[in-house]
Design a protein around this motif. Structure first.
Motif, short mmCIF file in Angstrom:
data_model
loop_
_atom_site.label_atom_id
_atom_site.label_comp_id
_atom_site.label_asym_id
_atom_site.label_seq_id
_atom_site.Cartn_x
_atom_site.Cartn_y
_atom_site.Cartn_z
N ASP A 280 0.83 -1.21 0.00
CA ASP A 280 0.00 0.00 0.00
C ASP A 280 0.86 1.26 0.00
OD1 ASP A 280 -2.24 -1.61 0.04
OD2 ASP A 280 -2.71 -1.23 2.16
N ARG A 281 1.93 1.23 0.76
CA ARG A 281 2.85 2.37 0.83
C ARG A 281 3.47 2.61 -0.56
NH1 ARG A 281 5.26 4.91 5.56
NH2 ARG A 281 3.55 3.81 6.58
N ALA A 282 3.85 1.54 -1.24
CA ALA A 282 4.43 1.67 -2.58
C ALA A 282 3.42 2.29 -3.55
CB ALA A 282 4.89 0.30 -3.09
N TRP A 283 2.18 1.83 -3.51
CA TRP A 283 1.16 2.42 -4.39
C TRP A 283 0.90 3.88 -4.03
CZ3 TRP A 283 0.29 0.52 -8.85
CH2 TRP A 283 0.39 -0.85 -9.07
N ALA A 284 0.96 4.22 -2.76
CA ALA A 284 0.79 5.61 -2.35
C ALA A 284 1.93 6.48 -2.87
CB ALA A 284 0.69 5.70 -0.82
N VAL A 285 3.14 5.94 -2.88
CA VAL A 285 4.29 6.66 -3.45
C VAL A 285 4.03 6.92 -4.93
CG1 VAL A 285 6.72 6.45 -4.09
CG2 VAL A 285 6.00 5.90 -1.76
N LEU A 286 3.56 5.92 -5.66
CA LEU A 286 3.26 6.11 -7.08
C LEU A 286 2.20 7.18 -7.30
CD1 LEU A 286 3.27 2.48 -8.51
CD2 LEU A 286 4.76 4.36 -9.16
N ALA A 287 1.15 7.16 -6.50
CA ALA A 287 0.09 8.16 -6.63
C ALA A 287 0.63 9.56 -6.35
CB ALA A 287 -1.07 7.83 -5.69
N ALA A 288 1.42 9.70 -5.30
CA ALA A 288 2.00 11.00 -4.96
C ALA A 288 2.93 11.49 -6.06
CB ALA A 288 2.72 10.94 -3.62
N ALA A 289 3.73 10.59 -6.61
CA ALA A 289 4.64 10.97 -7.69
C ALA A 289 3.85 11.37 -8.93
CB ALA A 289 5.59 9.82 -8.01
N ALA A 290 2.79 10.65 -9.24
CA ALA A 290 1.96 10.98 -10.40
C ALA A 290 1.37 12.38 -10.29
CB ALA A 290 0.85 9.94 -10.56
N GLU A 291 1.12 12.81 -9.06
CA GLU A 291 0.56 14.15 -8.82
C GLU A 291 1.64 15.16 -8.45
OE1 GLU A 291 -3.80 12.58 -7.36
OE2 GLU A 291 -2.32 13.09 -5.83
N ASP A 292 2.91 14.78 -8.65
CA ASP A 292 4.06 15.66 -8.39
C ASP A 292 4.03 16.24 -6.98
OD1 ASP A 292 6.48 16.84 -9.01
OD2 ASP A 292 5.55 18.63 -9.88
N ARG A 293 3.92 15.35 -5.99
CA ARG A 293 3.89 15.75 -4.58
C ARG A 293 5.08 15.15 -3.85
NH1 ARG A 293 -0.37 13.37 -2.10
NH2 ARG A 293 -0.99 12.09 -3.85
N PRO A 294 6.30 15.70 -4.06
CA PRO A 294 7.49 15.12 -3.41
C PRO A 294 7.42 15.17 -1.89
CG PRO A 294 8.03 17.19 -4.50
CD PRO A 294 6.63 16.84 -4.89
N GLY A 295 6.76 16.15 -1.34
CA GLY A 295 6.64 16.23 0.12
C GLY A 295 5.88 15.04 0.68
N ASP A 296 4.86 14.61 -0.04
CA ASP A 296 4.11 13.43 0.40
C ASP A 296 4.94 12.16 0.26
OD1 ASP A 296 1.99 15.06 1.00
OD2 ASP A 296 0.78 14.48 -0.73
N VAL A 297 5.75 12.09 -0.80
CA VAL A 297 6.65 10.94 -0.94
C VAL A 297 7.60 10.90 0.25
CG1 VAL A 297 8.49 9.90 -2.33
CG2 VAL A 297 6.47 10.87 -3.46
N ASP A 298 8.14 12.06 0.60
CA ASP A 298 9.03 12.13 1.76
C ASP A 298 8.33 11.60 3.01
OD1 ASP A 298 11.52 13.19 3.14
OD2 ASP A 298 9.96 14.36 4.17
N GLU A 299 7.11 12.03 3.24
CA GLU A 299 6.36 11.58 4.43
C GLU A 299 6.11 10.08 4.41
OE1 GLU A 299 5.46 13.23 7.23
OE2 GLU A 299 6.70 14.83 6.40
#
Length: 86
Positions: A13-32
């Motif tokens: 789930d965390r990996a899919w969340a990283v993909l979603a955040a990256a797709a929306e260009d949200r590096p801060g969320d990837v960091d979190e």
């Protein structure tokens, strides 16, 4: 890095969340999503994310072809850096 180790499903789930955040260009969320993971879990999430990207890009049967193409790209990038920096 302070979280307890996550279950395999939670890591996926965390990996899919990283993909979603990256797709929306949200590096801060990837960091979190990554900053608190223990090293082993971080490696698992990064690997799972990369494998998902490989499958999306190359299809289930194109992994080796994509790996070869990426290696070729890396060689080209290195050669370009060497040309620029002498």
């Amino acid at each position: 890095m302070s979280e307890d180790h996550l279950t395999a499903d939670e890591l996926q789930d965390r990996a899919w969340a990283v993909l979603a955040a990256a797709a929306e260009d949200r590096p801060g969320d990837v960091d979190e999503l990554l900053v608190t993971l223990p090293w082993d879990d971080l490696v698992t999430v990064v690997h799972t994310t990369a494998r998902a990207c490989v499958t999306i890009l190359a299809g289930p049967d194109g992994h080796a072809r994509l790996a070869d193409a990426v290696r070729g790209l890396l060689l080209e990038r290195r050669a370009e850096r060497e040309r620029r920096h002498g």
